[in-house]
Design an enzyme around this catalytic site. Structure first.
Site, PDB file in Angstrom:
ATOM      1  N   GLU A 158       0.801  -1.232   0.000  1.00 15.71           N
ATOM      2  CA  GLU A 158       0.000   0.000   0.000  1.00 15.71           C
ATOM      3  C   GLU A 158       0.836   1.285   0.000  1.00 15.71           C
ATOM      4  O   GLU A 158       0.686   2.160   0.846  1.00 15.71           O
ATOM      5  CB  GLU A 158      -0.950  -0.029   1.204  1.00 15.71           C
ATOM      6  CG  GLU A 158      -1.865  -1.243   1.183  1.00 15.71           C
ATOM      7  CD  GLU A 158      -2.728  -1.385   2.428  1.00 15.71           C
ATOM      8  OE1 GLU A 158      -2.827  -0.421   3.203  1.00 15.71           O
ATOM      9  OE2 GLU A 158      -3.292  -2.473   2.623  1.00 15.71           O
ATOM     10  N   GLU A 263      -6.294 -10.549  -0.955  1.00 16.36           N
ATOM     11  CA  GLU A 263      -7.037 -10.312   0.302  1.00 16.36           C
ATOM     12  C   GLU A 263      -8.540 -10.260   0.011  1.00 16.36           C
ATOM     13  O   GLU A 263      -9.269  -9.409   0.484  1.00 16.36           O
ATOM     14  CB  GLU A 263      -6.555  -9.009   0.967  1.00 16.36           C
ATOM     15  CG  GLU A 263      -5.070  -8.973   1.223  1.00 16.36           C
ATOM     16  CD  GLU A 263      -4.603  -7.736   1.953  1.00 16.36           C
ATOM     17  OE1 GLU A 263      -5.464  -6.958   2.435  1.00 16.36           O
ATOM     18  OE2 GLU A 263      -3.383  -7.519   2.053  1.00 16.36           O
TER      19      GLU A 263
HETATM   20  O1  G3I Z   1      -3.804  -8.078  19.165  1.00 15.18           O
HETATM   21  C1  G3I Z   1      -4.460  -6.918  19.716  1.00 15.18           C
HETATM   22  C2  G3I Z   1      -5.138  -7.301  21.033  1.00 15.18           C
HETATM   23  O2  G3I Z   1      -4.139  -7.675  21.978  1.00 15.18           O
HETATM   24  C3  G3I Z   1      -5.929  -6.097  21.552  1.00 15.18           C
HETATM   25  O3  G3I Z   1      -6.647  -6.480  22.706  1.00 15.18           O
HETATM   26  C4  G3I Z   1      -6.900  -5.619  20.480  1.00 15.18           C
HETATM   27  C5  G3I Z   1      -7.611  -4.378  20.957  1.00 15.18           C
HETATM   28  O4  G3I Z   1      -8.312  -3.846  19.888  1.00 15.18           O
HETATM   29  O5  G3I Z   1      -6.180  -5.289  19.253  1.00 15.18           O
HETATM   30  C6  G3I Z   1      -5.503  -6.424  18.744  1.00 15.18           C
HETATM   31  O6  G3I Z   1      -4.805  -6.028  17.582  1.00 15.18           O
HETATM   32  C7  G3I Z   1      -5.667  -5.905  16.437  1.00 15.18           C
HETATM   33  C8  G3I Z   1      -5.061  -6.750  15.303  1.00 15.18           C
HETATM   34  O7  G3I Z   1      -5.803  -6.584  14.081  1.00 15.18           O
HETATM   35  C9  G3I Z   1      -5.061  -8.239  15.671  1.00 15.18           C
HETATM   36  O8  G3I Z   1      -6.380  -8.669  15.824  1.00 15.18           O
HETATM   37  C10 G3I Z   1      -5.660  -4.428  16.005  1.00 15.18           C
HETATM   38  O9  G3I Z   1      -6.356  -3.690  16.984  1.00 15.18           O
HETATM   39  C11 G3I Z   1      -6.380  -4.299  14.659  1.00 15.18           C
HETATM   40  O10 G3I Z   1      -6.249  -2.966  14.181  1.00 15.18           O
HETATM   41  C12 G3I Z   1      -5.732  -5.221  13.634  1.00 15.18           C
HETATM   42  O11 G3I Z   1      -6.489  -5.122  12.439  1.00 15.18           O
HETATM   43  C13 G3I Z   1      -5.837  -5.678  11.292  1.00 15.18           C
HETATM   44  C14 G3I Z   1      -5.636  -4.566  10.274  1.00 15.18           C
HETATM   45  O12 G3I Z   1      -5.034  -5.120   9.095  1.00 15.18           O
HETATM   46  C15 G3I Z   1      -4.740  -3.502  10.850  1.00 15.18           C
HETATM   47  O13 G3I Z   1      -4.585  -2.500   9.898  1.00 15.18           O
HETATM   48  C16 G3I Z   1      -6.742  -6.749  10.693  1.00 15.18           C
HETATM   49  O14 G3I Z   1      -6.820  -7.863  11.590  1.00 15.18           O
HETATM   50  C17 G3I Z   1      -6.186  -7.231   9.357  1.00 15.18           C
HETATM   51  O15 G3I Z   1      -7.136  -8.081   8.714  1.00 15.18           O
HETATM   52  C18 G3I Z   1      -5.923  -6.035   8.443  1.00 15.18           C
HETATM   53  O16 G3I Z   1      -5.317  -6.521   7.291  1.00 15.18           O
HETATM   54  C19 G3I Z   1      -4.921  -5.512   6.332  1.00 15.18           C
HETATM   55  C20 G3I Z   1      -3.742  -6.063   5.580  1.00 15.18           C
HETATM   56  O17 G3I Z   1      -2.711  -6.368   6.483  1.00 15.18           O
HETATM   57  C21 G3I Z   1      -3.292  -5.076   4.522  1.00 15.18           C
HETATM   58  N1  G3I Z   1      -4.392  -4.774   3.602  1.00 15.18           N
HETATM   59  C22 G3I Z   1      -5.579  -4.234   4.281  1.00 15.18           C
HETATM   60  C23 G3I Z   1      -6.063  -5.233   5.317  1.00 15.18           C
HETATM   61  C24 G3I Z   1      -7.304  -4.700   6.008  1.00 15.18           C
HETATM   62  O18 G3I Z   1      -6.972  -3.541   6.732  1.00 15.18           O
END
Ligand code: G3I
Length: 375
Positions: A158, A263
């Site tokens: 990105e 994705e």
């Molecule tokens: O692991 C922590 C946990 O300890 C905590 O309690 C919780 C509180 O909200 O957060 C958890 O981390 C989260 C993480 O996913 C793991 O679940 C983050 O908040 C959350 O922001 C994160 O979201 C991920 C996102 O990328 C971040 O930008 C999504 O799972 C993931 O599917 C998404 O994937 C991205 C690709 O990497 C790149 N392309 C876009 C795609 C969607 O955004």
């Protein structure tokens, strides 16, 4: 006499049970996404830590049965794998590599350079020299450790704005526009036995696609290796841009690289931002019931529409199977999907092929049927 009737009843019951099990097994057991598309393109999924550690028995059986590729949803991102200057957490990534080896699943590592989910120490960097040190150390340390152990890397993720210009990330600000070529140069040196990809969303859209093509041409013109491009495919079931996707497949393939859909998910919920489908995580919106209409279950009519949208998309993918090397769903089941919390937290989306009980949805069976027709 009574004994004879009882025995006959037992025999009939066993026969019925056997037939039921055989039918049910044939319904799911003998087929799978990876088998259906064998020889056409890899079928992948995003995996979270619990799935990698095989904590849930049914999912642990379903995933290797259905998929022959996998991408770590979060556990190889910098904030997790490199939380401090001299600290690397390789435990989960090592488990992912072992998981891939155990099941013969190709691992696409995700990702080396991304403006999001950076560790706090990187976000605090203000000078170019420190960022360059992080940049070089991160890519070299992580990519060399997994060289030949993962199949591929999303080297840069990105890097573009919607108009095709470079996103004003900390990397562009501190290292200049050549940071992308340098990332691939370092990755190629550290991981000569691993494929290297550029990954982004909305690069099926003409302006952003042009920006991605420029990036790829620049990398190649510098004599640096790039093996493929990942079109993420975060779309809405009512608005899958099939014509633009087809144009993109042709234009990216003409560059002599692999084309992948990395994705894939199809949201079924109203898009509250009003802007076209996007994975720009900075886009958020406030919750209200109108934009979360299916909290209890998905109406059959919507289930059918989702199945048709996936079928139309895969019909296009199969038309270009010679150019497409992988299609990865961004999650196994609806409960895992990031779309339950994006762009609005706390919604109930139904974007993938397996429901919240890990049972195949109508879209799954439609794709299995499509693959059989297109044998
Ligand atoms: O692991 C922590 C946990 O300890 C905590 O309690 C919780 C509180 O909200 O957060 C958890 O981390 C989260 C993480 O996913 C793991 O679940 C983050 O908040 C959350 O922001 C994160 O979201 C991920 C996102 O990328 C971040 O930008 C999504 O799972 C993931 O599917 C998404 O994937 C991205 C690709 O990497 C790149 N392309 C876009 C795609 C969607 O955004």
């Amino acid at each position: 006499m009574k004994t004879k009737r009882f025995n006959l009843a037992i025999v009939i019951a066993i026969a019925v049970l056997f037939i039921f099990c055989t039918v049910t097994k044939n319904k799911v057991g003998n087929t799978s996404l990876q088998k259906a598309f064998q020889g056409k393109f890899l079928i992948g999924t995003a995996l979270n830590a619990s799935q990698i550690e095989e904590k849930e028995p049914y999912a642990s059986k379903l995933i290797p049965q259905q998929f022959n590729a996998a991408t770590p949803e979060n556990i190889m991102k910098a904030e997790i794998i490199h939380p401090a200057w001299d600290t690397y957490n390789f435990d989960l990534a090592d488990k992912l590599v072992a998981y891939g080896k155990k099941y013969g699943i190709k691992i696409n590592a995700h990702n080396l350079i991304w403006h999001s989910q950076l560790p706090p120490f990187v976000r605090r960097i203000t000078d170019a020299d420190s960022l360059k040190m992080y940049f070089e150390d991160h890519i070299t340390t992580v990519a060399s450790r997994y060289d030949g152990k993962v199949y591929s890397w999303d080297v840069v993720n990105e890097a573009l704005n919607e108009d095709g210009t470079l996103r004003n990330s900390i990397f562009l600000q501190k290292l200049g526009p050549d940071y992308i070529v340098e990332a691939f140069r370092l990755a190629a040196k550290a991981a000569p036995n691993t494929k290297l990809y550029y990954n982004d969303y909305n690069i099926e859209q003409p302006e952003k696609r042009a920006g991605a093509i420029e990036i790829i041409k620049k990398i190649k013109a510098a004599g640096v290796r790039i093996d493929g491009v990942g079109i993420q495919g975060h779309w809405h079931m009512n608005d899958v841009p099939l014509e633009k996707i087809e144009e993109s497949i042709k234009e990216f393939a003409a560059l002599g690289i692999e084309v992948m859909f990395t994705e894939l998910d199809l949201s079924v919920l109203p898009n509250p931002t009003g802007r076209p489908g996007s994975a720009d995580i900075s886009q958020t919106a406030a919750y209200n019931e109108k934009i979360n209409p299916y909290t209890k279950a998905l109406p059959d009519s919507v289930q059918k529409k989702l199945a048709q949208s996936y079928s139309d998309l895969f019909t296009l993918f199969l038309k270009y199977k010679k150019n497409i090397s992988r299609v990865t769903f961004w999650g196994v089941d609806d409960g895992q999907s990031w779309l339950n919390d994006f762009p609005v937290r706390g919604r109930t989306n139904y974007a993938l092929l397996f429901d919240r009980n890990l049972k195949p949805k109508e879209a799954y069976y439609k794709l299995i049927e499509l693959a059989k027709q297109k044998q």
